[in-house]
Scaffold this motif. Structure first.
Motif, PDB file in Angstrom:
ATOM      1  N   THR A 216       0.815  -1.210   0.000  1.00 40.92           N
ATOM      2  CA  THR A 216       0.000   0.000   0.000  1.00 40.92           C
ATOM      3  C   THR A 216       0.851   1.264   0.000  1.00 40.92           C
ATOM      4  N   GLN A 217       2.113   1.171   0.414  1.00 43.77           N
ATOM      5  CA  GLN A 217       2.960   2.362   0.421  1.00 43.77           C
ATOM      6  C   GLN A 217       3.306   2.823  -0.991  1.00 43.77           C
ATOM      7  N   LEU A 218       3.012   1.999  -1.996  1.00 42.20           N
ATOM      8  CA  LEU A 218       3.298   2.362  -3.383  1.00 42.20           C
ATOM      9  C   LEU A 218       2.135   3.090  -4.056  1.00 42.20           C
ATOM     10  N   GLN A 219       1.013   3.263  -3.347  1.00 44.11           N
ATOM     11  CA  GLN A 219      -0.145   3.898  -3.959  1.00 44.11           C
ATOM     12  C   GLN A 219       0.095   5.385  -4.192  1.00 44.11           C
TER      13      GLN A 219
ATOM     14  N   THR B  41     -10.675   8.230  -2.482  1.00 40.40           N
ATOM     15  CA  THR B  41      -9.239   8.278  -2.223  1.00 40.40           C
ATOM     16  C   THR B  41      -8.526   7.266  -3.100  1.00 40.40           C
ATOM     17  N   SER B  42      -7.206   7.182  -2.924  1.00 40.60           N
ATOM     18  CA  SER B  42      -6.441   6.228  -3.721  1.00 40.60           C
ATOM     19  C   SER B  42      -6.830   4.792  -3.416  1.00 40.60           C
ATOM     20  N   ALA B  43      -7.352   4.536  -2.220  1.00 37.64           N
ATOM     21  CA  ALA B  43      -7.813   3.189  -1.892  1.00 37.64           C
ATOM     22  C   ALA B  43      -9.047   2.798  -2.695  1.00 37.64           C
ATOM     23  N   ASP B  44      -9.729   3.780  -3.279  1.00 34.37           N
ATOM     24  CA  ASP B  44     -10.926   3.521  -4.094  1.00 34.37           C
ATOM     25  C   ASP B  44     -10.612   3.507  -5.581  1.00 34.37           C
ATOM     26  N   SER B  45      -9.342   3.463  -5.946  1.00 29.77           N
ATOM     27  CA  SER B  45      -8.966   3.555  -7.361  1.00 29.77           C
ATOM     28  C   SER B  45      -9.578   2.434  -8.188  1.00 29.77           C
ATOM     29  N   ALA B  46      -9.693   1.235  -7.623  1.00 24.70           N
ATOM     30  CA  ALA B  46     -10.162   0.089  -8.404  1.00 24.70           C
ATOM     31  C   ALA B  46     -11.611   0.266  -8.827  1.00 24.70           C
ATOM     32  N   TRP B  47     -12.497   0.590  -7.866  1.00 28.23           N
ATOM     33  CA  TRP B  47     -13.905   0.696  -8.250  1.00 28.23           C
ATOM     34  C   TRP B  47     -14.169   1.977  -9.042  1.00 28.23           C
ATOM     35  N   VAL B  48     -13.383   3.032  -8.822  1.00 28.48           N
ATOM     36  CA  VAL B  48     -13.519   4.230  -9.654  1.00 28.48           C
ATOM     37  C   VAL B  48     -13.148   3.901 -11.103  1.00 28.48           C
TER      38      VAL B  48
ATOM     39  N   ARG C 285      -4.686   5.748 -15.937  1.00 27.60           N
ATOM     40  CA  ARG C 285      -3.794   6.376 -14.967  1.00 27.60           C
ATOM     41  C   ARG C 285      -3.854   5.701 -13.600  1.00 27.60           C
ATOM     42  N   LEU C 286      -4.909   4.981 -13.338  1.00 27.35           N
ATOM     43  CA  LEU C 286      -5.101   4.340 -12.034  1.00 27.35           C
ATOM     44  C   LEU C 286      -4.578   2.912 -12.003  1.00 27.35           C
ATOM     45  N   ILE C 287      -4.024   2.411 -13.106  1.00 27.41           N
ATOM     46  CA  ILE C 287      -3.594   1.008 -13.164  1.00 27.41           C
ATOM     47  C   ILE C 287      -2.535   0.683 -12.106  1.00 27.41           C
ATOM     48  N   PRO C 288      -1.504   1.510 -11.860  1.00 27.76           N
ATOM     49  CA  PRO C 288      -0.547   1.152 -10.803  1.00 27.76           C
ATOM     50  C   PRO C 288      -1.196   0.952  -9.441  1.00 27.76           C
ATOM     51  N   ASP C 289      -2.149   1.816  -9.080  1.00 25.69           N
ATOM     52  CA  ASP C 289      -2.841   1.651  -7.800  1.00 25.69           C
ATOM     53  C   ASP C 289      -3.726   0.417  -7.807  1.00 25.69           C
ATOM     54  N   ILE C 290      -4.330   0.121  -8.956  1.00 22.57           N
ATOM     55  CA  ILE C 290      -5.187  -1.069  -9.049  1.00 22.57           C
ATOM     56  C   ILE C 290      -4.374  -2.332  -8.793  1.00 22.57           C
ATOM     57  N   ILE C 291      -3.179  -2.389  -9.362  1.00 17.03           N
ATOM     58  CA  ILE C 291      -2.335  -3.567  -9.167  1.00 17.03           C
ATOM     59  C   ILE C 291      -1.841  -3.643  -7.727  1.00 17.03           C
ATOM     60  N   ALA C 292      -1.498  -2.487  -7.143  1.00 19.47           N
ATOM     61  CA  ALA C 292      -1.005  -2.495  -5.762  1.00 19.47           C
ATOM     62  C   ALA C 292      -2.096  -2.918  -4.787  1.00 19.47           C
ATOM     63  N   ILE C 293      -3.341  -2.502  -5.041  1.00 20.83           N
ATOM     64  CA  ILE C 293      -4.440  -2.878  -4.147  1.00 20.83           C
ATOM     65  C   ILE C 293      -4.769  -4.354  -4.288  1.00 20.83           C
ATOM     66  N   ALA C 294      -4.845  -4.855  -5.524  1.00 21.27           N
ATOM     67  CA  ALA C 294      -5.081  -6.282  -5.820  1.00 21.27           C
ATOM     68  C   ALA C 294      -6.278  -6.819  -5.053  1.00 21.27           C
ATOM     69  N   SER C 295      -7.404  -6.172  -5.221  1.00 19.37           N
ATOM     70  CA  SER C 295      -8.624  -6.570  -4.526  1.00 19.37           C
ATOM     71  C   SER C 295      -9.623  -7.143  -5.518  1.00 19.37           C
TER      72      SER C 295
END
Length: 736
Positions: free
Chosen positions: A221-224, A280-287, A338-348
């Motif tokens: 998560t520190q990479l988000q 927030t960045s934690a919501d990148s996947a569903w956004v 643009r949100l793909i890096p966060d999507i991969i880091a979250i992996a949910s």
């Protein structure tokens, strides 16, 4: 006397063989005679030395010439003593056994000593000698291998951590279990500490008596990225009524027989975005998932106008692109990417959903490249969450478990079909999957539309059988020639099982009814079924030109009529399936319309045309020519627009069709498509929503912003100091 024929250049270019190799040996050893191999007559011969077998020569003289006719051979066999016949049968039996050994074990020495060593290794039982030494069965008592199992640790309702059998993590947990059993049973030896909790500072003396805490770390998560990245992506959102129209189009035309998004979930997320929530960045996947639903809805927005019966416009002998809506879907994709890096880091679970929607968007644009990559990401993150295994925990409710299962089977099904049909390796094999099949739960049937669950289940089954067909054809290609009939029967068996299953489906699926509300869904399911028939039949269309021409192969009676008719049935089945595909696409074009962004419709038309063009090289019939002409009109209409991938693949088919025409001299080489004026499309009851979408989309091309489109949504998602003019300029910069 006619002059002698000149030797062909092919025969003149053959490499010269040494004179020693041309000489025929006066005698052959027993091994070479038994295997019908060429022997050099030396003692021992070169083949026996290479194979490591005993080289022996028979003392009985061999006749200089054998009977030339089969009748003389049969008479000689009948006149042979019984002992000679028994020896011949024994020789054939040994020859068959040696072929089996070579097939399953490879090119190994077949001498007696090596075969004896192999059979010794196969011996089982207490006290048997093995290559690793003496093994006592008592050494295998008390094994705990059955205790090895996978682990799915639930981190949140949408995130889990999977660890397979024999992994480092599982072994550390087995050590912990052993410590818990040997220490105080009322207190665990290890407690988990969250990543945000302060480090545990336990004194040395207390650490020897108390419970140790270890750091819990499951995601990077520190990479988000900062939260501003999510807000920037939301700048591409259209007015709410346009977004609702695109979402409606998506569920009506895009999500057909695979599950990507639950409609109730999407509407809740849309309402949250337009009512002022700050993701927030934690919501990148569903956004990202919400944005891609709107982007895919834009690809299918033209379906709201009804069927278009206008063929491509011809100018100067070339197809010109039909006037289409501004490709604002590219803006949606660029913002979501643009949100793909966060999507991969979250992996949910939402990350798997987002990657599936990214793959859905790119399927018609770059199937074997970008879409295949997104599907691989979806499968990998699903495995990271343990979605490919049967969930046995109690932390998730039935709806979440069903959502996990449906998303897994969508990712597996789509990647499997793309891998097989486009020649790519799959990420996982079927033997590594034990997750439950989807279930028809009431939570997923909240709206009045008829359920597509039976078609979704049928799509999964057909994909599994397509995998069986691909495996059988691959084995047939790789197996020795002597075993080809066995593996060919396996291909026929898989095809027969699939056809028998298809006959058990409802009549509306076998023959889609245009008045049925599931006409498009049933049509797509039948198209996928015909693609299976095309896939299994097309490898057998061509004949080996070195052996005989296709016409000679048809005219010459076969020594094995059963196998010949089976091969011909596969080819005729593929051609018949191609006819069905073209007719079904024509029916779709006349009733609902063909979607330019539909991978199923375009790929089935492409596969059907390729099979028919290949078959036209063997025989040219009137119906075959008519179906090719009809298919060419359909694929040109679907390729019209800005989809470069579809236009490229269509150009290949057009070139092949013109070459076939020149081969048979059926015409002047012209495709024969006349210029037709474009009629105005019929507008249905969704005209108002479509007009709003086009009005908003025209803003990306620099049109003036009308007062009706100046919605508060622009101010809601415009960062401080970012005016509406700058916002529209950014949108125009993202449009082609």
């Amino acid at each position: 006397m006619p002059p002698p024929r000149p030797r062909s250049s092919r025969r003149q270019n053959r490499p010269r063989v040494a004179e020693d190799a041309r000489l025929r040996a006066k005698r052959a050893c027993v091994g070479c005679r038994r295997l019908k191999e060429k022997c050099d007559g030396h003692e021992p011969c070169s083949r026996c030395l290479r194979c490591g077998r005993d080289c022996q020569f028979s003392t009985i003289a061999v006749a200089a010439s054998a009977p030339s006719s089969s009748r003389a051979t049969a008479a000689a066999a009948a006149a042979a003593p019984p002992s000679k016949v028994g020896d011949a049968n024994e020789t054939e039996r040994v020859q068959c056994l040696e072929r089996l050994v070579t097939h399953f074990l490879g090119d190994i020495p077949l001498d007696v000593n090596n075969l004896r060593r192999i059979t010794e290794r196969l011996k089982t039982g207490p006290g048997s000698n093995n290559a690793t030494g003496y093994i006592d069965w008592e050494d295998l008592e008390g094994l705990t291998l059955e205790d090895e199992s996978f682990t799915v640790k639930t981190l949140s309702p949408g995130t889990a951590h999977y660890s397979g059998e024999f992994s480092h993590w599982n072994f550390s947990q087995r050590i912990r279990q052993q410590l818990d059993q040997r220490l105080d049973h009322n207190q665990s030896a290890i407690q988990w500490q969250g990543l945000n909790e302060p480090p545990a500072s336990v004194p040395v003396n207390d650490s020897m008596r108390g419970t140790m805490k270890v750091l819990e770390y499951w995601r990077a998560t520190q990479l988000q990225s900062p939260n501003s990245h999510v807000m920037d992506a939301l700048n591409c959102l259209p007015p709410r009524r346009v977004a609702e129209f695109l979402a409606h189009i998506y569920f009506q035309f895009a999500q057909v027989n695979c599950f990507f998004v639950e409609e109730g979930w999407l509407r809740e997320k849309l309402a949250a975005l337009y009512e002022g929530s700050n993701p927030t960045s934690a919501d990148s996947a569903w956004v990202c998932a919400v944005i891609m639903v709107l982007g895919i809805g834009t690809q299918f927005a033209h379906m709201a106008t009804g069927p278009s019966k206008s063929p491509p416009i011809i100018k100067n002998g070339k197809d010109s692109e039909l006037v289409s809506e501004p490709d604002v879907s590219l803006t949606f994709y660029q913002m979501a990417a643009r949100l793909i890096p966060d999507i991969i880091a979250i992996a949910s679970l939402d990350s798997v959903q987002a990657c599936l929607l990214l793959a859905h968007y790119s399927l018609p644009l770059d199937t074997q490249g970008l879409a295949y990559t997104y599907l691989g990401l979806a499968v990998k993150m699903a495995i990271q969450n343990g979605m490919h295994r049967r969930y046995t925990g109690n932390d998730l409710d039935a709806s979440t478990v069903e959502n996990r299962n449906r998303l897994w089977w969508t990712a597996y099904t789509m990647e499997k079909r793309v891998s097989i049909l486009h020649g790519r390796p799959a990420s996982i094999t079927s033997t590594e999957i034990d997750v439950q099949l989807p279930r028809d739960l009431p939570e997923f049937r909240q709206y009045e539309d008829p359920s597509k669950f039976p078609n979704m289940s049928a799509m999964i089954y057909m994909t599994q059988r397509l995998g069986d067909i691909s495996t059988a054809v691959t084995l047939l290609r790789r197996c020795p020639k002597a075993l080809q009939p066995t593996y060919f029967e396996r291909v026929l068996d898989v095809c027969q099982k699939l056809k028998t299953w298809w006959l058990t489906l409802p009549p509306d699926v076998q023959t889609p009814n245009p008045i049925s509300p599931l006409f498009r869904s049933n049509s797509h399911l039948k198209l996928c079924f015909h693609i299976n028939d095309i896939f299994v039949g097309r490898p057998f269309i061509f004949h080996d030109s070195k052996q005989a021409s296709p016409r000679a192969m048809r005219d010459q009676p076969s020594a094995n009529p059963g196998r010949s008719s089976s091969r011909a049935s596969l080819v005729s089945g593929a051609v018949a399936a191609a006819f069905e595909v073209i007719e079904l696409l024509g029916s779709l074009q006349d009733t609902i319309g063909l979607a330019r962004a539909s991978y199923t419709e375009f790929s089935s038309c492409r596969a059907a045309l390729l099979v028919m063009l290949a078959q036209s090289l063997n025989e040219r019939t009137e119906r075959l020519g008519a179906m090719i002409e009809m298919g060419m009109r359909i694929i040109k209409s679907m390729a019209a627009g800005s989809n470069v991938s579809a236009r490229s693949e269509t150009s290949v088919i057009i070139a092949l069709e013109l070459a076939v025409r020149r081969l048979y001299k059926d015409g002047d080489g012209n495709p024969g498509v006349a210029s037709v004026s474009v009629n105005e499309d019929t507008v249905d009851n969704q005209r108002s929503g479509y007009e709003r979408f086009k009005e908003w989309a025209s803003l990306c091309k620099g049109a003036t912003l009308p007062p009706s489109a100046r919605s508060p949504i622009y101010r809601s998602f415009t960062p401080a100091g970012f005016t509406q003019y700058q916002f529209m300029a950014a949108i125009r910069g993202g449009c082609p």
